[in-house]
Design a protein around this motif. Structure first.
Motif, PDB file in Angstrom:
ATOM      1  N   SER A 140     -22.517   8.313  17.295  1.00  0.00           N
ATOM      2  CA  SER A 140     -23.121   7.532  17.970  1.00  0.00           C
ATOM      3  C   SER A 140     -23.719   6.165  17.223  1.00  0.00           C
ATOM      4  CB  SER A 140     -24.361   8.262  18.902  1.00  0.00           C
ATOM      5  OG  SER A 140     -24.831   9.342  18.527  1.00  0.00           O
ATOM      6  N   ILE A 141     -24.241   6.746  16.181  1.00  0.00           N
ATOM      7  CA  ILE A 141     -24.514   5.407  15.052  1.00  0.00           C
ATOM      8  C   ILE A 141     -23.288   4.594  14.832  1.00  0.00           C
ATOM      9  CG2 ILE A 141     -25.342   4.935  12.608  1.00  0.00           C
ATOM     10  CD1 ILE A 141     -26.736   7.401  12.525  1.00  0.00           C
ATOM     11  N   ARG A 142     -22.285   5.290  14.625  1.00  0.00           N
ATOM     12  CA  ARG A 142     -21.053   4.406  14.375  1.00  0.00           C
ATOM     13  C   ARG A 142     -20.581   3.431  15.739  1.00  0.00           C
ATOM     14  NH1 ARG A 142     -17.723   1.739  14.186  1.00  0.00           N
ATOM     15  NH2 ARG A 142     -15.172   1.690  13.885  1.00  0.00           N
ATOM     16  N   THR A 143     -20.877   3.864  16.794  1.00  0.00           N
ATOM     17  CA  THR A 143     -20.626   3.290  17.893  1.00  0.00           C
ATOM     18  C   THR A 143     -21.532   2.037  18.197  1.00  0.00           C
ATOM     19  OG1 THR A 143     -21.874   4.227  19.358  1.00  0.00           O
ATOM     20  CG2 THR A 143     -19.641   4.867  19.561  1.00  0.00           C
ATOM     21  N   SER A 144     -22.823   2.161  17.321  1.00  0.00           N
ATOM     22  CA  SER A 144     -23.623   0.771  17.428  1.00  0.00           C
ATOM     23  C   SER A 144     -23.428  -0.127  16.367  1.00  0.00           C
ATOM     24  CB  SER A 144     -25.027   1.281  17.301  1.00  0.00           C
ATOM     25  OG  SER A 144     -25.313   1.755  16.312  1.00  0.00           O
ATOM     26  N   LEU A 145     -22.325  -0.062  15.465  1.00  0.00           N
ATOM     27  CA  LEU A 145     -22.239  -0.674  14.333  1.00  0.00           C
ATOM     28  C   LEU A 145     -20.969  -1.705  14.573  1.00  0.00           C
ATOM     29  CD1 LEU A 145     -22.849   1.687  11.297  1.00  0.00           C
ATOM     30  CD2 LEU A 145     -24.436   0.392  12.644  1.00  0.00           C
ATOM     31  N   ARG A 146     -21.076  -2.801  13.524  1.00  0.00           N
ATOM     32  CA  ARG A 146     -20.069  -3.688  13.679  1.00  0.00           C
ATOM     33  C   ARG A 146     -19.246  -3.799  12.486  1.00  0.00           C
ATOM     34  NH1 ARG A 146     -23.274  -8.803  16.707  1.00  0.00           N
ATOM     35  NH2 ARG A 146     -24.166  -7.750  18.213  1.00  0.00           N
ATOM     36  N   PRO A 147     -18.153  -4.540  12.425  1.00  0.00           N
ATOM     37  CA  PRO A 147     -17.540  -4.610  11.051  1.00  0.00           C
ATOM     38  C   PRO A 147     -18.369  -5.252  10.050  1.00  0.00           C
ATOM     39  CG  PRO A 147     -16.177  -5.148  12.946  1.00  0.00           C
ATOM     40  CD  PRO A 147     -17.375  -4.926  13.567  1.00  0.00           C
ATOM     41  N   GLY A 148     -18.561  -4.766   8.871  1.00  0.00           N
ATOM     42  CA  GLY A 148     -19.218  -5.409   7.811  1.00  0.00           C
ATOM     43  C   GLY A 148     -20.643  -4.598   7.911  1.00  0.00           C
ATOM     44  N   GLY A 160     -31.160  -5.322  19.197  1.00  0.00           N
ATOM     45  CA  GLY A 160     -31.761  -6.768  18.764  1.00  0.00           C
ATOM     46  C   GLY A 160     -31.615  -6.887  16.923  1.00  0.00           C
ATOM     47  N   ALA A 161     -30.991  -5.915  16.424  1.00  0.00           N
ATOM     48  CA  ALA A 161     -30.587  -6.120  15.092  1.00  0.00           C
ATOM     49  C   ALA A 161     -29.726  -7.239  14.790  1.00  0.00           C
ATOM     50  CB  ALA A 161     -29.972  -4.836  14.656  1.00  0.00           C
ATOM     51  N   ARG A 162     -30.108  -7.783  13.610  1.00  0.00           N
ATOM     52  CA  ARG A 162     -29.164  -8.990  13.066  1.00  0.00           C
ATOM     53  C   ARG A 162     -27.927  -8.050  12.448  1.00  0.00           C
ATOM     54  NH1 ARG A 162     -33.635 -11.679  11.125  1.00  0.00           N
ATOM     55  NH2 ARG A 162     -34.656 -12.953  12.969  1.00  0.00           N
ATOM     56  N   HIS A 163     -26.911  -8.749  11.912  1.00  0.00           N
ATOM     57  CA  HIS A 163     -25.760  -8.339  11.443  1.00  0.00           C
ATOM     58  C   HIS A 163     -25.302  -9.142  10.080  1.00  0.00           C
ATOM     59  CE1 HIS A 163     -24.849  -4.938  14.333  1.00  0.00           C
ATOM     60  NE2 HIS A 163     -25.796  -6.006  15.101  1.00  0.00           N
ATOM     61  N   PRO A 164     -24.960  -8.704   9.001  1.00  0.00           N
ATOM     62  CA  PRO A 164     -24.575  -7.396   8.838  1.00  0.00           C
ATOM     63  C   PRO A 164     -26.032  -6.507   8.725  1.00  0.00           C
ATOM     64  CG  PRO A 164     -23.767  -8.641   7.037  1.00  0.00           C
ATOM     65  CD  PRO A 164     -24.481  -9.622   7.971  1.00  0.00           C
ATOM     66  N   LEU A 165     -25.553  -5.282   9.170  1.00  0.00           N
ATOM     67  CA  LEU A 165     -26.893  -4.456   9.420  1.00  0.00           C
ATOM     68  C   LEU A 165     -26.373  -3.321   8.484  1.00  0.00           C
ATOM     69  CD1 LEU A 165     -29.320  -3.003  11.060  1.00  0.00           C
ATOM     70  CD2 LEU A 165     -27.575  -2.134  12.599  1.00  0.00           C
ATOM     71  N   LEU A 166     -27.494  -3.014   7.741  1.00  0.00           N
ATOM     72  CA  LEU A 166     -27.609  -1.555   7.114  1.00  0.00           C
ATOM     73  C   LEU A 166     -28.289  -0.567   7.744  1.00  0.00           C
ATOM     74  CD1 LEU A 166     -26.802   0.091   4.447  1.00  0.00           C
ATOM     75  CD2 LEU A 166     -28.957  -0.734   3.442  1.00  0.00           C
ATOM     76  N   TYR A 167     -27.634   0.290   8.430  1.00  0.00           N
ATOM     77  CA  TYR A 167     -28.249   1.656   9.021  1.00  0.00           C
ATOM     78  C   TYR A 167     -28.487   2.600   8.114  1.00  0.00           C
ATOM     79  CZ  TYR A 167     -29.474   3.831  13.313  1.00  0.00           C
ATOM     80  OH  TYR A 167     -29.999   4.622  14.416  1.00  0.00           O
ATOM     81  N   GLY A 168     -29.930   3.032   7.895  1.00  0.00           N
ATOM     82  CA  GLY A 168     -30.527   4.115   7.176  1.00  0.00           C
ATOM     83  C   GLY A 168     -30.902   5.423   7.808  1.00  0.00           C
TER      84      GLY A 168
END
Ligand code: SAM
Length: 326
Positions: free
Chosen positions: A182-190, A154-162
């Protein structure tokens, strides 16, 4: 996904997924040959989270102060560099320091905050306090065990994952790499990653941080046995254990142990009787310490490229900003 990961059961025998997981961790970690071990996850019931909060204010425990100072100095730069519409934070706890970053983000526009933590009680309080303090912030808490799921649904993007507080250091290298992947796979470009990492330094400074004079870390360490007694109906005699924290220079990590002071037999319903012998120990936490080279290599193995590296004044702590490798 909302479930209360550490509220294992109301009845000792109820087979909830969390209780099944805890039993499996106890069976694997304590009923084995060699070094006995428990995951640090089980420190954090409501009492454990309160004790950790107390630890963060201790004179000897520099990481929280150092990381806060870094955030105060660099929050604007981090917000500018990463321009997030959402900030997801793994192991968020009380999110006290995170407020510094959230304020800098809010100054640039609307932001959604997704604190992720295994301790549902603390997360509820965190969400309530943040909604009061920062009414413009959209707060969407996620109760989850990061060993199973790190997705910020449900996160908006661009997302900062801390991932602050050097919690990444609680994982040995293979586990930290797997977690980053696994964090990497949940991220999108940007999207970007922000990791707080404690750094290698004088052994005396490191060991003092985990052996405070007031004995709060000792109580925190013993809390894991209270949790097992309550949640599994076990009967660990707390007075038979002593807290010990030492720095292993070769592995660049603090190891926290509960030393067994006298032979004892502990009943763990659902598993059996655990024979403990005076002189052995249960390892309850590791806290890996890094330098720029080891942090860069760890991030690279997890699918990230280090882009910024902010280091505090001594005792040194670092904030790493990284981008997913395409
Ligand atoms: C060392 S504290 C750090 C808290 C906060 N991020 C800080 O920097 O002060 C670790 C946090 O991770 C949470 N935690 C521990 N094990 C976890 C797990 N397996 N899954 C999710 N959260 C966990 C704890 O509840 C606690 O809030």
């Amino acid at each position: 996904m909302m479930h209360d990961a550490l509220a294992v059961s109301t009845a000792v025998d109820a087979p909830t997924p969390a209780r099944t997981r805890m039993l499996a961790d106890v069976r694997d970690g304590l009923f084995r040959r060699g070094q006995k071990e428990l995951p640090p996850t089980y420190f954090y019931d409501a009492r454990g989270s309160r004790l950790f909060d107390e630890i963060t204010r201790l004179e000897e425990y520099y990481p929280t102060r150092a990381e806060r100072a870094l955030l105060e100095t660099h929050a604007d730069a981090i917000a500018e560099l990463t321009s997030p519409r959402a900030f997801a934070e793994l192991g968020a706890g009380t999110a006290e320091k995170s407020r510094v970053l959230l304020r800098a983000m809010l100054a640039r526009g609307p932001v959604q905050y997704l604190p992720i933590d295994v301790d549902g009680h603390t997360l509820d309080e965190t969400a309530r306090a943040l909604r009061r303090a920062l009414p413009a912030l959209e707060v969407a808490p996620i109760v989850a065990d990061m060993r199973d799921d790190v997705s910020a649904d449900g996160a908006r993007h661009p997302l900062l994952y801390g991932f602050l507080g050097s919690t990444i250091g609680n994982f040995d290298t293979p586990a930290a790499v797997a977690l980053l992947q696994s964090i990497r796979t949940s991220l999108r470009p940007g999207d970007r990653l922000l990791v707080g990492m404690d750094l290698v330094k004088d052994t005396r400074v490191l060991e003092a941080a985990y052996n405070d004079g007031k004995g709060v870390t000792r109580e925190f360490n013993l809390n894991v046995l209270r949790v097992l007694n309550r949640e599994l109906g076990a009967d660990f005699p707390l007075e038979a254990f002593e807290h010990r924290a030492i720095y292993d220079e070769a592995l660049a990590r603090i190891e926290m142990h509960l030393d067994v002071r006298r032979d004892c037999t502990v009943r763990v319903p659902g598993i059996g009787c655990l024979e403990l012998v005076a002189g052995e120990s249960i390892r309850t936490e590791i806290s890996c310490k890094y330098d720029r080279a080891s942090a860069t290599a760890l991030l690279a193995a997890g699918g990230f490229q280090l882009t910024e590296w902010f280091v505090s004044a001594a005792p040194e702590f670092a904030l790493a900003v990284a981008e997913p490798v395409e």
